[in-house]
Design a protein around this motif. Sequence first.
Motif, PDB file in Angstrom:
ATOM      1  N   ARG A  16     -20.496  52.037  50.375  1.00 53.66           N
ATOM      2  CA  ARG A  16     -19.419  51.576  49.399  1.00 53.66           C
ATOM      3  C   ARG A  16     -19.291  52.781  48.164  1.00 53.66           C
ATOM      4  NH1 ARG A  16     -19.762  47.086  44.903  1.00 53.66           N
ATOM      5  NH2 ARG A  16     -17.973  47.547  43.630  1.00 53.66           N
ATOM      6  N   ALA A  17     -17.963  53.048  47.804  1.00 52.99           N
ATOM      7  CA  ALA A  17     -18.064  53.829  46.597  1.00 52.99           C
ATOM      8  C   ALA A  17     -17.732  52.973  45.500  1.00 52.99           C
ATOM      9  CB  ALA A  17     -17.112  54.989  46.855  1.00 52.99           C
ATOM     10  N   VAL A  18     -18.436  52.785  44.326  1.00 53.27           N
ATOM     11  CA  VAL A  18     -18.297  52.215  43.228  1.00 53.27           C
ATOM     12  C   VAL A  18     -16.951  52.908  42.515  1.00 53.27           C
ATOM     13  CG1 VAL A  18     -19.045  51.594  40.874  1.00 53.27           C
ATOM     14  CG2 VAL A  18     -20.489  51.355  42.778  1.00 53.27           C
ATOM     15  N   GLU A  19     -16.082  52.212  41.933  1.00 51.08           N
ATOM     16  CA  GLU A  19     -14.988  52.765  41.619  1.00 51.08           C
ATOM     17  C   GLU A  19     -15.455  53.681  40.325  1.00 51.08           C
ATOM     18  OE1 GLU A  19     -10.663  51.601  38.916  1.00 51.08           O
ATOM     19  OE2 GLU A  19     -12.311  50.021  39.464  1.00 51.08           O
ATOM     20  N   SER A  20     -14.777  54.917  40.069  1.00 42.90           N
ATOM     21  CA  SER A  20     -14.990  55.897  39.366  1.00 42.90           C
ATOM     22  C   SER A  20     -14.020  56.550  38.455  1.00 42.90           C
ATOM     23  CB  SER A  20     -16.220  57.022  39.685  1.00 42.90           C
ATOM     24  OG  SER A  20     -16.337  58.165  38.869  1.00 42.90           O
ATOM     25  N   PHE A  24     -17.964  62.083  39.152  1.00 46.12           N
ATOM     26  CA  PHE A  24     -18.955  61.786  40.106  1.00 46.12           C
ATOM     27  C   PHE A  24     -18.647  60.259  40.657  1.00 46.12           C
ATOM     28  CE2 PHE A  24     -20.325  60.238  36.112  1.00 46.12           C
ATOM     29  CZ  PHE A  24     -20.831  58.803  36.354  1.00 46.12           C
ATOM     30  N   VAL A  25     -19.388  59.976  41.766  1.00 39.37           N
ATOM     31  CA  VAL A  25     -19.134  58.686  42.538  1.00 39.37           C
ATOM     32  C   VAL A  25     -20.545  58.124  42.899  1.00 39.37           C
ATOM     33  CG1 VAL A  25     -18.284  57.374  44.385  1.00 39.37           C
ATOM     34  CG2 VAL A  25     -16.777  59.368  43.530  1.00 39.37           C
ATOM     35  N   LEU A  26     -20.775  56.909  42.443  1.00 36.04           N
ATOM     36  CA  LEU A  26     -21.875  56.261  42.991  1.00 36.04           C
ATOM     37  C   LEU A  26     -21.857  55.446  44.172  1.00 36.04           C
ATOM     38  CD1 LEU A  26     -25.037  55.594  41.620  1.00 36.04           C
ATOM     39  CD2 LEU A  26     -23.625  53.322  41.228  1.00 36.04           C
ATOM     40  N   VAL A  27     -22.510  56.008  45.273  1.00 35.77           N
ATOM     41  CA  VAL A  27     -22.477  55.605  46.427  1.00 35.77           C
ATOM     42  C   VAL A  27     -23.590  54.725  46.811  1.00 35.77           C
ATOM     43  CG1 VAL A  27     -22.222  56.032  48.909  1.00 35.77           C
ATOM     44  CG2 VAL A  27     -21.190  57.705  47.312  1.00 35.77           C
ATOM     45  N   LEU A  28     -23.269  53.500  47.044  1.00 35.93           N
ATOM     46  CA  LEU A  28     -24.214  52.319  47.539  1.00 35.93           C
ATOM     47  C   LEU A  28     -24.488  52.250  48.927  1.00 35.93           C
ATOM     48  CD1 LEU A  28     -22.481  49.432  45.466  1.00 35.93           C
ATOM     49  CD2 LEU A  28     -24.209  51.164  44.939  1.00 35.93           C
ATOM     50  N   PHE A  29     -25.690  52.159  49.486  1.00 33.33           N
ATOM     51  CA  PHE A  29     -26.032  51.999  50.835  1.00 33.33           C
ATOM     52  C   PHE A  29     -26.357  50.851  50.953  1.00 33.33           C
ATOM     53  CE2 PHE A  29     -26.118  56.229  49.571  1.00 33.33           C
ATOM     54  CZ  PHE A  29     -25.661  56.924  50.582  1.00 33.33           C
ATOM     55  N   LEU A  47     -28.315  52.679  56.984  1.00 31.52           N
ATOM     56  CA  LEU A  47     -28.613  53.833  56.201  1.00 31.52           C
ATOM     57  C   LEU A  47     -29.047  53.559  54.895  1.00 31.52           C
ATOM     58  CD1 LEU A  47     -28.653  57.053  56.341  1.00 31.52           C
ATOM     59  CD2 LEU A  47     -26.172  56.982  55.596  1.00 31.52           C
ATOM     60  N   LYS A  48     -30.339  54.068  54.837  1.00 28.86           N
ATOM     61  CA  LYS A  48     -30.948  53.890  53.183  1.00 28.86           C
ATOM     62  C   LYS A  48     -30.647  55.217  52.564  1.00 28.86           C
ATOM     63  CE  LYS A  48     -32.428  49.879  54.557  1.00 28.86           C
ATOM     64  NZ  LYS A  48     -31.517  48.735  54.131  1.00 28.86           N
ATOM     65  N   ALA A  49     -30.498  54.946  51.029  1.00 25.56           N
ATOM     66  CA  ALA A  49     -30.313  55.975  50.268  1.00 25.56           C
ATOM     67  C   ALA A  49     -31.389  57.310  50.269  1.00 25.56           C
ATOM     68  CB  ALA A  49     -30.278  55.408  48.824  1.00 25.56           C
ATOM     69  N   GLU A  50     -32.600  56.943  50.656  1.00 25.34           N
ATOM     70  CA  GLU A  50     -33.408  57.966  50.688  1.00 25.34           C
ATOM     71  C   GLU A  50     -33.303  58.650  51.973  1.00 25.34           C
ATOM     72  OE1 GLU A  50     -34.189  54.843  50.198  1.00 25.34           O
ATOM     73  OE2 GLU A  50     -36.114  54.700  48.984  1.00 25.34           O
ATOM     74  N   THR A  51     -32.984  58.229  53.023  1.00 23.33           N
ATOM     75  CA  THR A  51     -32.518  58.839  54.306  1.00 23.33           C
ATOM     76  C   THR A  51     -31.260  59.674  53.887  1.00 23.33           C
ATOM     77  OG1 THR A  51     -33.567  57.065  55.468  1.00 23.33           O
ATOM     78  CG2 THR A  51     -32.185  58.675  56.783  1.00 23.33           C
ATOM     79  N   ALA A  52     -30.266  59.057  53.308  1.00 20.06           N
ATOM     80  CA  ALA A  52     -29.032  59.899  53.203  1.00 20.06           C
ATOM     81  C   ALA A  52     -29.137  61.108  52.184  1.00 20.06           C
ATOM     82  CB  ALA A  52     -28.000  58.752  52.601  1.00 20.06           C
ATOM     83  N   MET A  53     -30.136  60.854  51.268  1.00 20.50           N
ATOM     84  CA  MET A  53     -30.466  62.049  50.425  1.00 20.50           C
ATOM     85  C   MET A  53     -31.053  62.982  51.178  1.00 20.50           C
ATOM     86  SD  MET A  53     -32.553  62.064  46.766  1.00 20.50           S
ATOM     87  CE  MET A  53     -33.946  61.463  47.405  1.00 20.50           C
ATOM     88  N   GLY A  74     -35.372  54.689  39.218  1.00 23.45           N
ATOM     89  CA  GLY A  74     -35.973  54.407  37.727  1.00 23.45           C
ATOM     90  C   GLY A  74     -34.843  53.799  36.940  1.00 23.45           C
ATOM     91  N   GLN A  75     -33.491  53.813  37.136  1.00 22.58           N
ATOM     92  CA  GLN A  75     -32.334  53.186  36.551  1.00 22.58           C
ATOM     93  C   GLN A  75     -32.311  51.712  37.189  1.00 22.58           C
ATOM     94  OE1 GLN A  75     -30.375  56.790  35.285  1.00 22.58           O
ATOM     95  NE2 GLN A  75     -29.650  55.199  34.037  1.00 22.58           N
ATOM     96  N   GLY A  76     -32.734  51.402  38.052  1.00 19.44           N
ATOM     97  CA  GLY A  76     -32.564  50.150  38.960  1.00 19.44           C
ATOM     98  C   GLY A  76     -31.521  50.288  39.890  1.00 19.44           C
ATOM     99  N   LEU A  77     -31.444  51.598  40.452  1.00 21.03           N
ATOM    100  CA  LEU A  77     -30.665  51.818  41.529  1.00 21.03           C
ATOM    101  C   LEU A  77     -31.262  52.420  42.813  1.00 21.03           C
ATOM    102  CD1 LEU A  77     -27.621  53.139  39.364  1.00 21.03           C
ATOM    103  CD2 LEU A  77     -27.438  51.065  40.746  1.00 21.03           C
ATOM    104  N   PRO A  78     -32.004  51.594  43.438  1.00 19.00           N
ATOM    105  CA  PRO A  78     -32.741  52.274  44.498  1.00 19.00           C
ATOM    106  C   PRO A  78     -31.922  52.549  45.821  1.00 19.00           C
ATOM    107  CG  PRO A  78     -33.389  49.935  44.400  1.00 19.00           C
ATOM    108  CD  PRO A  78     -32.490  50.428  43.069  1.00 19.00           C
ATOM    109  N   ASP A  79     -31.007  51.839  45.825  1.00 17.46           N
ATOM    110  CA  ASP A  79     -30.045  51.818  47.105  1.00 17.46           C
ATOM    111  C   ASP A  79     -28.754  52.608  46.742  1.00 17.46           C
ATOM    112  OD1 ASP A  79     -31.940  50.141  48.522  1.00 17.46           O
ATOM    113  OD2 ASP A  79     -31.062  48.480  47.643  1.00 17.46           O
ATOM    114  N   ALA A  80     -28.616  53.435  45.872  1.00 19.92           N
ATOM    115  CA  ALA A  80     -27.552  54.255  45.574  1.00 19.92           C
ATOM    116  C   ALA A  80     -27.762  55.743  45.266  1.00 19.92           C
ATOM    117  CB  ALA A  80     -26.899  53.806  44.380  1.00 19.92           C
ATOM    118  N   LEU A  81     -26.781  56.633  45.358  1.00 21.68           N
ATOM    119  CA  LEU A  81     -26.920  57.859  44.953  1.00 21.68           C
ATOM    120  C   LEU A  81     -25.566  58.325  44.212  1.00 21.68           C
ATOM    121  CD1 LEU A  81     -27.843  59.512  48.551  1.00 21.68           C
ATOM    122  CD2 LEU A  81     -29.395  59.105  46.668  1.00 21.68           C
TER     123      LEU A  81
END
Length: 358
Positions: A288-292, A296-301, A305-311, A326-333
């Motif tokens: 999911r892409a958070v409205e920006s 940049f776009v914050l992509v939620l996983f 597919l996990k964020a670390e794998t995608a990264m 560290g900002q409470g967004l472990p499942d996002a890039l």
Amino acid sequence: MKPWIEAIHAYVPGKSAGADGKPLIKLSANENPLGTSEAALAARAKAPAGYPDPDSKALRAAVGEVHGLDPARIVCGTGSDEILHIAAQAYAGPGDEIIHVRYGFAVYDIATRRCGASVVVAPDRDYGTDVDALLALVTEKTRVVFLANPNNPTGRWIDADEVARLHAGLPSDVLLVVDQAYGEYLLDGQDDGGIALATDHGNVLVTRTFSKIYGLAGERIGWGYGAPAIIDALNRIRGPFNVSNTGQAMALAAVADRDFVRRARDHNAAERARFVECIESLGNHGLRAVESHANFVLVLFQGALKAETAMAAIADAGYAVRHLPGQGLPDALRITIGTAEQMDAITHALREAAKAAS
């Protein structure tokens, strides 16, 4: 070490290399993929030696002309970061509180703790600012409220009516800092009203930066606009020669190059829309892409597919993006909008990783 300094987690910049040390193309720091204007680059070579103008008079005049502001009500800083720090320092200290929204810019926490004040975090509304939640946390101890608009790292934005409602709900002795670092990326007709509030009220400070759309991140230049009393307070404690000669010269040329700014904004809007469309096509894989409203776009996983794998997949393709556990967004890039070719490579990597995870 003072206990409030010991409580600070140092700012971690976006990565530019993979886990193996391999250099990567940075789409992790929200820099302008078009670079900076040729006029600014030419100005760098002509910058004088010696101490810079301590008051950045020519730059303040140029910023004032572009935005229709009184230069006497503008202060320049070493990036907008310096202005955020000294705003907290000027108005808060031990026993005071500073509020910012959940998923707000990491510097707000650091600036608050640096002056000994207590951090108060307001709940978000779908990764954006919830005005009611902010106002509900205001107490007699509140001294500053930080509002990033558009917000970093989520890209969300609130309009002028909501910003005005937030300001109207604050006591007159609470400083509202409207951080518009990504303000130049807003489309025509979009305005959060922050500058108008700062013009008419004595407790609003607007900050901007040359690091983003102007492409001058390496020169560290920012500015703030507010009532004379606010600017006087910030001038008392800012660095005495805080903006270098090259920084002033390049910013002076960059702010005058409106064609470059328009090209950068138009490129960002087009590529951001195209990238969001690609992410939405992967919605069945949990992306999911958070409205920006930023660059940049914050992509939620939210699937297999996990964020670390995608990264890691994106790094294998040669690119660095921002993971923010560290900002409470472990499942996002957070992914900076780059060139068309770069965004094609990112989406291809995400598409293949999503298929492999299914």
